[in-house]
Design an enzyme around this catalytic site. Sequence first.
Site, PDB file in Angstrom:
ATOM      1  N   CYS A  80       9.033-100.564  12.656  1.00 53.55           N
ATOM      2  CA  CYS A  80       8.052-100.878  11.613  1.00 53.55           C
ATOM      3  C   CYS A  80       8.709-100.886  10.223  1.00 53.55           C
ATOM      4  O   CYS A  80       9.502-101.770   9.947  1.00 53.55           O
ATOM      5  CB  CYS A  80       6.865 -99.931  11.725  1.00 53.55           C
ATOM      6  SG  CYS A  80       5.381-100.665  11.053  1.00 53.55           S
ATOM      7  N   HIS A 173       5.018 -99.024  16.735  1.00 50.83           N
ATOM      8  CA  HIS A 173       5.406 -97.602  16.727  1.00 50.83           C
ATOM      9  C   HIS A 173       5.493 -97.061  18.146  1.00 50.83           C
ATOM     10  O   HIS A 173       4.521 -96.484  18.662  1.00 50.83           O
ATOM     11  CB  HIS A 173       4.341 -96.783  15.989  1.00 50.83           C
ATOM     12  CG  HIS A 173       4.439 -96.846  14.512  1.00 50.83           C
ATOM     13  ND1 HIS A 173       5.025 -95.866  13.742  1.00 50.83           N
ATOM     14  CD2 HIS A 173       4.021 -97.790  13.638  1.00 50.83           C
ATOM     15  CE1 HIS A 173       4.964 -96.189  12.472  1.00 50.83           C
ATOM     16  NE2 HIS A 173       4.350 -97.353  12.368  1.00 50.83           N
ATOM     17  N   GLU A 175       6.819 -94.443  19.241  1.00 49.46           N
ATOM     18  CA  GLU A 175       6.753 -92.975  19.292  1.00 49.46           C
ATOM     19  C   GLU A 175       5.310 -92.474  19.338  1.00 49.46           C
ATOM     20  O   GLU A 175       5.063 -91.284  19.494  1.00 49.46           O
ATOM     21  CB  GLU A 175       7.517 -92.367  18.103  1.00 49.46           C
ATOM     22  CG  GLU A 175       6.838 -92.453  16.749  1.00 49.46           C
ATOM     23  CD  GLU A 175       6.847 -93.852  16.125  1.00 49.46           C
ATOM     24  OE1 GLU A 175       7.281 -94.812  16.775  1.00 49.46           O
ATOM     25  OE2 GLU A 175       6.398 -93.969  14.975  1.00 49.46           O
TER      26      GLU A 175
HETATM   27  N1  GLN Z   1       3.229-101.427   5.938  1.00 49.26           N
HETATM   28  C1  GLN Z   1       4.432-100.643   5.852  1.00 49.26           C
HETATM   29  C2  GLN Z   1       5.455-101.321   4.948  1.00 49.26           C
HETATM   30  O1  GLN Z   1       5.384-102.514   4.778  1.00 49.26           O
HETATM   31  C3  GLN Z   1       5.039-100.397   7.206  1.00 49.26           C
HETATM   32  C4  GLN Z   1       4.053 -99.648   8.063  1.00 49.26           C
HETATM   33  C5  GLN Z   1       4.654 -98.793   9.104  1.00 49.26           C
HETATM   34  O2  GLN Z   1       5.829 -98.449   9.109  1.00 49.26           O
HETATM   35  N2  GLN Z   1       3.797 -98.379   9.992  1.00 49.26           N
HETATM   36  O3  GLN Z   1       6.272-100.663   4.424  1.00 49.26           O
END
Ligand code: GLN
Length: 189
Positions: A80, A173, A175
């Site tokens: 992410c 995610h 995890e």
């Molecule tokens: N929306 C976050 C970003 O752009 C990332 C979200 C996440 O890591 N769950 O930094």
Amino acid sequence: MTDRRVGILALQGDFALHQAAFERLGVRVALVKEPEALERLDRLVIPGGEATTMQLLIDKFGFRQPLIDFGNQRPVWGTCAGLILLAGEVVDSLMNPLGLIDIRVERNAYGSQINSFIETGTVSFGKQEQPLEMVFIRAPKILDYSDKVVPLGMLGSNVTVAKQDNILVSTFHPELTDRTTLHEYFLKM
Ligand code: GLN
């Protein structure tokens, strides 16, 4: 799998649940809070969180070049926000990513109404394709990737897991579910 020296970048974000997932596999991990700690590691996870905040802390604490050097040699997995940091290009002028994987990324790409959702996608690591539950939290999308990048996971037409040499990324995610499929894959890279 106990002798691998796995680190998780622990400046901000979701590092504790990654740690718990590795511990379920019997793997002890180091929480990395200073660049010198990278020297003692074989592989590193950059967790989810807020990419701009993490970037700020990376630069403030002198992590930028050490992370690039690490990623040029050893396995790094970004989930992410971690994926956003590893990208070659992010469609966001606030981001100056590390450029370790040849993907172009859009942050928060699933729109404001569905910032978070869980769906079953598929992953395939050379063998048969398998279903995998994927948790998306204000998730990014991989808009484009070069032919150096191998897609390993999909949700519909979106690539959600990808790899370029020793760099692994996932837009969701892993995890946050019980399954440790991706953690196990990363340990074998
Ligand atoms: N929306 C976050 C970003 O752009 C990332 C979200 C996440 O890591 N769950 O930094």
